[in-house]
Design a protein around this motif. Structure first.
Motif, mmCIF file in Angstrom:
data_model
loop_
_atom_site.group_PDB
_atom_site.id
_atom_site.type_symbol
_atom_site.label_atom_id
_atom_site.label_comp_id
_atom_site.label_asym_id
_atom_site.label_seq_id
_atom_site.Cartn_x
_atom_site.Cartn_y
_atom_site.Cartn_z
ATOM 1 N N HIS A 1 0.772 -1.095 0.086
ATOM 2 C CA HIS A 1 0.137 0.096 -0.032
ATOM 3 C C HIS A 1 0.850 1.148 0.036
ATOM 4 N N VAL A 2 0.667 2.130 -0.759
ATOM 5 C CA VAL A 2 1.358 3.507 -1.216
ATOM 6 C C VAL A 2 0.518 4.639 -0.892
ATOM 7 N N ILE A 3 0.824 5.567 0.082
ATOM 8 C CA ILE A 3 0.130 6.636 0.018
ATOM 9 C C ILE A 3 1.285 7.910 0.220
ATOM 10 N N VAL A 4 0.995 8.879 -0.377
ATOM 11 C CA VAL A 4 1.927 10.131 -0.438
ATOM 12 C C VAL A 4 1.306 11.268 0.538
ATOM 13 N N GLY A 5 2.300 12.087 1.108
ATOM 14 C CA GLY A 5 1.801 13.245 1.953
ATOM 15 C C GLY A 5 2.889 14.142 2.235
ATOM 16 N N GLU A 6 3.028 14.618 3.375
ATOM 17 C CA GLU A 6 4.119 15.419 4.014
ATOM 18 C C GLU A 6 4.302 14.980 5.159
ATOM 19 N N GLY A 7 5.514 15.397 5.645
ATOM 20 C CA GLY A 7 6.028 15.021 7.074
ATOM 21 C C GLY A 7 6.666 13.591 6.947
#
Length: 99
Positions: free
Chosen positions: A92-98
């Motif tokens: 499972h891959v999810i992008v974001g910040e931090g």
């Protein structure tokens, strides 16, 4: 890069079948971080690039049933992934910040 708790880009997550043949998925180029969740029982190796690439077992390992957060550069928009010979998993891959 902002050093805060991971802020997911809701709606950007994807489930990816991973085998011993390298495969790639597109990821948003402007995202700064990825959280990778290995939902299977085999290690998955990953590589993040700004163009087509092939992951190998010399790249970054995401161990079975583990989750990691990694930084990525801009404009890197490709995530390649592979398992060892004869193995398979789901990433499972999810992008974001931090982090």
């Amino acid at each position: 890069m902002e050093l805060t708790t991971f802020k997911p880009g809701y709606g950007t997550g994807s489930l990816n079948a991973v085998t011993d043949a390298s495969s790639s998925v597109s990821i948003p180029e402007n995202a700064r971080s990825l959280v990778l969740s290995n939902l299977g029982s085999s290690t998955v190796w990953v590589r993040v690039t700004d163009g087509a690439s092939t992951a190998t077992t010399s790249d970054y390992p995401v161990l079975a049933s583990q989750q990691v957060s990694i930084a990525k550069g801009r404009p890197q928009g490709t995530l390649s992934m592979v398992c060892n010979t004869g193995d398979s998993s789901t990433l499972h891959v999810i992008v974001g910040e931090g982090f």
